[in-house]
Design a protein around this motif. Structure first.
Motif, PDB file in Angstrom:
ATOM      1  N   LYS A  12       0.873  -1.053   0.047  1.00  0.00           N
ATOM      2  CA  LYS A  12      -0.059  -0.037   0.147  1.00  0.00           C
ATOM      3  C   LYS A  12       0.792   1.308   0.023  1.00  0.00           C
ATOM      4  CE  LYS A  12      -4.040   2.069   0.466  1.00  0.00           C
ATOM      5  NZ  LYS A  12      -4.957   1.899  -0.837  1.00  0.00           N
ATOM      6  N   PHE A  14       0.689   5.689  -0.400  1.00  0.00           N
ATOM      7  CA  PHE A  14       0.058   6.960  -0.479  1.00  0.00           C
ATOM      8  C   PHE A  14       1.067   7.935  -1.232  1.00  0.00           C
ATOM      9  CE2 PHE A  14      -1.602   4.968   3.383  1.00  0.00           C
ATOM     10  CZ  PHE A  14      -2.952   4.914   3.060  1.00  0.00           C
ATOM     11  N   VAL A  19       3.822   2.438   2.475  1.00  0.00           N
ATOM     12  CA  VAL A  19       3.576   2.355   3.908  1.00  0.00           C
ATOM     13  C   VAL A  19       3.616   0.811   4.213  1.00  0.00           C
ATOM     14  CG1 VAL A  19       1.573   2.716   5.549  1.00  0.00           C
ATOM     15  CG2 VAL A  19       2.038   4.198   3.654  1.00  0.00           C
ATOM     16  N   GLY A  42       3.012   1.358   9.777  1.00  0.00           N
ATOM     17  CA  GLY A  42       1.919   1.147   8.750  1.00  0.00           C
ATOM     18  C   GLY A  42       0.884   0.314   9.602  1.00  0.00           C
ATOM     19  N   SER A  44      -1.595   1.375  11.600  1.00  0.00           N
ATOM     20  CA  SER A  44      -3.081   1.923  11.231  1.00  0.00           C
ATOM     21  C   SER A  44      -3.542   1.528   9.734  1.00  0.00           C
ATOM     22  CB  SER A  44      -3.231   3.211  11.708  1.00  0.00           C
ATOM     23  OG  SER A  44      -3.278   3.357  13.053  1.00  0.00           O
ATOM     24  N   THR A  45      -2.666   1.567   8.920  1.00  0.00           N
ATOM     25  CA  THR A  45      -3.030   1.193   7.623  1.00  0.00           C
ATOM     26  C   THR A  45      -3.357  -0.020   7.469  1.00  0.00           C
ATOM     27  OG1 THR A  45      -1.748   3.043   6.690  1.00  0.00           O
ATOM     28  CG2 THR A  45      -2.050   1.285   5.234  1.00  0.00           C
ATOM     29  N   ARG A  48      -6.808  -0.923   8.823  1.00  0.00           N
ATOM     30  CA  ARG A  48      -7.851  -0.022   7.877  1.00  0.00           C
ATOM     31  C   ARG A  48      -8.091  -1.029   6.676  1.00  0.00           C
ATOM     32  NH1 ARG A  48      -9.636   4.808   9.033  1.00  0.00           N
ATOM     33  NH2 ARG A  48      -9.853   5.399   6.697  1.00  0.00           N
ATOM     34  N   CYS A  49      -7.025  -1.642   5.770  1.00  0.00           N
ATOM     35  CA  CYS A  49      -6.949  -2.425   4.904  1.00  0.00           C
ATOM     36  C   CYS A  49      -7.907  -3.518   5.076  1.00  0.00           C
ATOM     37  CB  CYS A  49      -5.756  -2.777   4.362  1.00  0.00           C
ATOM     38  SG  CYS A  49      -4.795  -1.431   3.479  1.00  0.00           S
ATOM     39  N   GLU A  54      -9.661   1.210   3.552  1.00  0.00           N
ATOM     40  CA  GLU A  54      -8.640   1.327   2.575  1.00  0.00           C
ATOM     41  C   GLU A  54      -8.608   0.585   1.305  1.00  0.00           C
ATOM     42  OE1 GLU A  54      -6.773   4.297   2.460  1.00  0.00           O
ATOM     43  OE2 GLU A  54      -6.860   5.037   4.504  1.00  0.00           O
ATOM     44  N   ASP A 160      -8.055   0.149  16.877  1.00  0.00           N
ATOM     45  CA  ASP A 160      -6.973   1.061  16.422  1.00  0.00           C
ATOM     46  C   ASP A 160      -6.603   2.103  17.511  1.00  0.00           C
ATOM     47  OD1 ASP A 160      -4.935   2.321  15.220  1.00  0.00           O
ATOM     48  OD2 ASP A 160      -6.186   3.228  13.404  1.00  0.00           O
ATOM     49  N   GLY A 211       6.744  -1.004   7.282  1.00  0.00           N
ATOM     50  CA  GLY A 211       5.794  -1.424   6.234  1.00  0.00           C
ATOM     51  C   GLY A 211       5.754  -3.251   6.318  1.00  0.00           C
TER      52      GLY A 211
END
Length: 243
Positions: A12, A14, A19, A42, A44-45, A48-49, A54, A160, A211
């Motif tokens: 992922k 941005f 990330v 990474g 929270s990303t 969220r994925c 995301e 989170d 990441g």
């Protein structure tokens, strides 16, 4: 325990910032997986994925064998609890649970009300049923958010940084609730820096760095045995205060 989440080669970015990089991860039903790591790693990303918040492509994330590409594709199997609560301020505590039950699950009001009361009792704020969220402490707001997530009967609940804005006493209240859910076998992913809290109930700890999964294992392995210099440096910097 069956495999609930399968992540394969997840990347992922941005803009020009990577990330998550070719990340692989598995979560079995009933596991409580704590995700730790420095800011920007990474964490929270990643969650969220998994929650579909995301966008991802292809079959990078499978939930019960089905690809997750957005929130609709999770089919209500994922509940999310955020650090800023995300409550409805114009609804009472009870209505914060009853309204979604009526709207999303088409539940009759009397049944939804009883379910709301049962869940609020479970998180020890039934006495706040007719109050509004702005009258609650931070810990009570987060426990309401947990009750609302449970109301949808998700297969997995994702937290989170659920206590990042709370003082130690209120954070303790929230983690006691999470610990109770762990004892009941609720599958959970928890992003947090509260090391002493997660080592009490997490079944596995995943340490992210830049990441990627740098190292993972049981709490005992991560905190007492793992010979990884990046992990050891991180652990020296985090708050080990007992909450």
């Amino acid at each position: 325990m069956g495999e609930l989440i399968k992540i394969s080669n997840l990347s992922k970015s941005f803009a020009d910032t990577k990330v998550l990089q070719s990340l692989d991860m598995r979560v079995n039903s009933g596991e409580v997986v704590a995700i730790i790591g420095p800011s920007g790693s990474g964490k929270s990303t990643l969650v969220r994925c998994i929650a579909g918040l995301e966008p991802v492509s292809g079959d990078e994330i499978l939930l019960d064998g089905e690809a997750v590409v957005n929130t609709a594709s999770t089919h209500g199997k994922v509940g999310m609890v955020f650090q800023n609560f995300n409550l409805f301020p114009h609804f009472t505590v009870g209505e914060n649970i009853i309204k979604p039950l009526k709207t999303v699950l088409k539940m009759k009001v009397d049944i939804a009300t009883e379910k709301a009361k049962t869940l609020l009792d479970k998180v020890h704020i039934l006495d706040k049923f007719d109050q509004y969220p702005n009258s609650l402490s931070g810990g009570q707001k987060q426990r309401l958010a947990i009750a609302r997530a449970l109301a949808m009967e998700p297969e997995i609940i994702i937290f989170d940084e659920p206590t990042s804005s709370l003082d130690p006493k209120l954070a303790h209240e929230v983690f006691e609730t999470i610990s109770d859910l762990a004892k009941e076998g609720q599958t959970m992913l928890i992003v947090t820096h509260q090391i002493n809290a997660i080592r009490r109930f997490a079944t596995r700890v995943v340490f992210l760095n830049k990441g990627k999964i740098e190292v993972e294992g049981t709490p005992d392995y991560i905190f007492n045995q793992a010979d990884n210099q990046i992990l050891q440096q991180f652990l020296k910097q985090v708050d080990f205060a007992d909450i």
